[in-house]
Write a protein that holds these residues in place. Structure first.
Motif, mmCIF file in Angstrom:
data_model
loop_
_atom_site.group_PDB
_atom_site.id
_atom_site.type_symbol
_atom_site.label_atom_id
_atom_site.label_comp_id
_atom_site.label_asym_id
_atom_site.label_seq_id
_atom_site.Cartn_x
_atom_site.Cartn_y
_atom_site.Cartn_z
ATOM 1 N N VAL A 50 0.826 -1.204 0.000
ATOM 2 C CA VAL A 50 0.000 0.000 0.000
ATOM 3 C C VAL A 50 0.865 1.260 0.000
ATOM 4 O O VAL A 50 0.348 2.363 0.116
ATOM 5 N N SER A 51 2.158 1.083 -0.181
ATOM 6 C CA SER A 51 3.059 2.235 -0.211
ATOM 7 C C SER A 51 2.874 3.014 -1.513
ATOM 8 O O SER A 51 2.453 2.466 -2.532
ATOM 9 N N ARG A 52 3.178 4.295 -1.464
ATOM 10 C CA ARG A 52 3.070 5.158 -2.648
ATOM 11 C C ARG A 52 3.894 4.571 -3.782
ATOM 12 O O ARG A 52 4.941 3.973 -3.567
ATOM 13 N N TRP A 53 3.427 4.768 -4.994
ATOM 14 C CA TRP A 53 4.165 4.294 -6.160
ATOM 15 C C TRP A 53 5.376 5.200 -6.334
ATOM 16 O O TRP A 53 5.244 6.409 -6.480
ATOM 17 N N GLU A 54 6.566 4.615 -6.321
ATOM 18 C CA GLU A 54 7.806 5.390 -6.302
ATOM 19 C C GLU A 54 8.276 5.888 -7.669
ATOM 20 O O GLU A 54 9.235 6.629 -7.747
ATOM 21 N N SER A 55 7.650 5.452 -8.739
ATOM 22 C CA SER A 55 8.062 5.884 -10.081
ATOM 23 C C SER A 55 6.893 6.577 -10.772
ATOM 24 O O SER A 55 6.168 5.969 -11.552
ATOM 25 N N PRO A 56 6.699 7.876 -10.482
ATOM 26 C CA PRO A 56 5.551 8.574 -11.073
ATOM 27 C C PRO A 56 5.554 8.578 -12.596
ATOM 28 O O PRO A 56 4.492 8.692 -13.217
ATOM 29 N N GLU A 57 6.729 8.418 -13.208
ATOM 30 C CA GLU A 57 6.776 8.391 -14.677
ATOM 31 C C GLU A 57 6.094 7.143 -15.236
ATOM 32 O O GLU A 57 5.699 7.123 -16.400
ATOM 33 N N ASP A 58 5.940 6.101 -14.420
ATOM 34 C CA ASP A 58 5.225 4.901 -14.855
ATOM 35 C C ASP A 58 3.728 5.146 -14.979
ATOM 36 O O ASP A 58 3.054 4.513 -15.788
ATOM 37 N N ASP A 82 -1.307 4.029 -22.788
ATOM 38 C CA ASP A 82 -0.396 2.896 -22.638
ATOM 39 C C ASP A 82 0.936 3.161 -23.333
ATOM 40 O O ASP A 82 1.991 2.788 -22.831
ATOM 41 N N GLU A 83 0.882 3.807 -24.476
ATOM 42 C CA GLU A 83 2.094 4.019 -25.269
ATOM 43 C C GLU A 83 2.954 5.187 -24.791
ATOM 44 O O GLU A 83 4.038 5.402 -25.322
ATOM 45 N N THR A 84 2.511 5.929 -23.773
ATOM 46 C CA THR A 84 3.346 7.025 -23.276
ATOM 47 C C THR A 84 4.509 6.522 -22.444
ATOM 48 O O THR A 84 5.416 7.286 -22.140
ATOM 49 N N LEU A 85 4.513 5.242 -22.078
ATOM 50 C CA LEU A 85 5.635 4.655 -21.342
ATOM 51 C C LEU A 85 6.632 4.124 -22.346
ATOM 52 O O LEU A 85 6.308 3.300 -23.189
ATOM 53 N N SER A 86 7.861 4.598 -22.257
ATOM 54 C CA SER A 86 8.853 4.243 -23.269
ATOM 55 C C SER A 86 9.594 2.950 -22.981
ATOM 56 O O SER A 86 10.355 2.488 -23.812
ATOM 57 N N SER A 87 9.387 2.334 -21.827
ATOM 58 C CA SER A 87 10.123 1.101 -21.530
ATOM 59 C C SER A 87 9.613 -0.042 -22.396
ATOM 60 O O SER A 87 8.485 -0.029 -22.874
ATOM 61 N N ASP A 145 7.270 -7.805 -12.888
ATOM 62 C CA ASP A 145 5.943 -7.477 -13.389
ATOM 63 C C ASP A 145 5.186 -6.852 -12.218
ATOM 64 O O ASP A 145 5.310 -7.331 -11.083
ATOM 65 N N TYR A 146 4.412 -5.806 -12.482
ATOM 66 C CA TYR A 146 3.659 -5.126 -11.420
ATOM 67 C C TYR A 146 2.208 -5.007 -11.839
ATOM 68 O O TYR A 146 1.906 -4.783 -13.010
ATOM 69 N N GLN A 147 1.331 -5.133 -10.855
ATOM 70 C CA GLN A 147 -0.077 -4.843 -11.059
ATOM 71 C C GLN A 147 -0.547 -4.053 -9.852
ATOM 72 O O GLN A 147 -0.047 -4.253 -8.737
ATOM 73 N N GLY A 148 -1.513 -3.183 -10.096
ATOM 74 C CA GLY A 148 -2.027 -2.410 -8.981
ATOM 75 C C GLY A 148 -3.374 -1.795 -9.268
ATOM 76 O O GLY A 148 -3.824 -1.730 -10.416
ATOM 77 N N VAL A 149 -3.990 -1.335 -8.186
ATOM 78 C CA VAL A 149 -5.283 -0.668 -8.251
ATOM 79 C C VAL A 149 -5.148 0.621 -7.454
ATOM 80 O O VAL A 149 -4.773 0.591 -6.285
#
Length: 173
Positions: free
Chosen positions: A48-56, A149-154, A87-91
C-alpha cells in the motif's frame, strides 16, 4: 604396505571431497528453498506504499489509495548472477477530477471484455492477480486508452484500465 596406505589416503581424500561437495549442494538447496519461500511471500504481499516511479503512471494526480503487487519474471533465486525483471499490477483510487481529466486527455474508450483482439497486448482486467481482486469495483465499467499505454517508453509497456465512475485505475506494468 605403502600402496595400501596410499590407497587408503586416496579413498579418504575422495570421501572428504565428496562430503564437502554434498555439504555445499545441501547448503545451496536449503538456501534456494528459503529464497523461493521468501519470493512467494513477497509476491503474495499486497503493498500500500506510494508508487515510487511517477513516470510509470503519469497524470493520475494525488490518488487517495493504492494497492499493488510485484512478481519476478525470472528466478531471482537462481545461482546465475544477473538482474531479474519484474511485473507489477495495482489498483489506485483517484480523485474524481483526476479520473475525468485522465479519461479526457488520453481519449479513453469503453473496453469490451469480449473483444480483447482489438488490443495490442494480451493483458486485460481478467488477468488481474487474485490478491488485487478485492480492491476492484464489483461491476466495473472499464475504459482503455492505447495512447496512454504508449506514453511509457520502456520495453515492458504499460496497460491501464480506468473506471471513471468509480475513480479506479487498474495498472499492469
Amino acid at each position: 604396505m605403502r600402496t595400501g596406505r596410499r590407497r587408503r589416503a586416496a579413498v579418504l581424500g575422495a570421501v572428504a571431497v565428496l562430503l564437502v561437495v554434498v555439504g555445499c549442494v545441501t547448503a545451496v538447496a536449503v538456501e534456494t528453498r528459503g529464497c523461493q519461500e521468501q519470493r512467494q511471500a513477497d509476491e503474495a504481499k499486497v503493498r500500500v506504499s506510494r508508487w515510487e516511479s511517477p513516470e510509470d503512471l503519469p497524470h493520475i494526480g494525488a490518488y487517495s489509495e493504492i494497492h499493488w503487487q510485484a512478481r519476478a519474471l525470472g528466478n531471482p533465486c537462481s545461482l546465475v548472477p544477473g538482474p531479474t525483471d519484474w511485473d507489477y499490477q495495482g489498483v489506485a483510487v483517484l480523485r474524481p477530477q483526476d479520473a475525468r481529466a485522465l479519461a479526457e486527455q488520453f481519449e479513453f474508450v469503453p473496453f469490451a471484455a469480449d473483444e480483447p483482439a482489438k488490443l495490442l497486448h494480451s493483458r486485460t482486467p481478467a488477468n488481474v492477480w487474485p490478491g488485487l481482486v478485492p480492491f476492484l469495483p464489483t461491476e466495473p465499467r472499464w475504459l482503455h486508452s492505447q495512447a496512454y499505454d504508449e506514453t511509457l517508453s520502456s520495453s515492458g509497456g504499460r496497460v491501464v484500465f480506468l473506471d471513471v465512475e468509480r475513480q479506479t485505475l487498474l495498472f499492469m506494468l
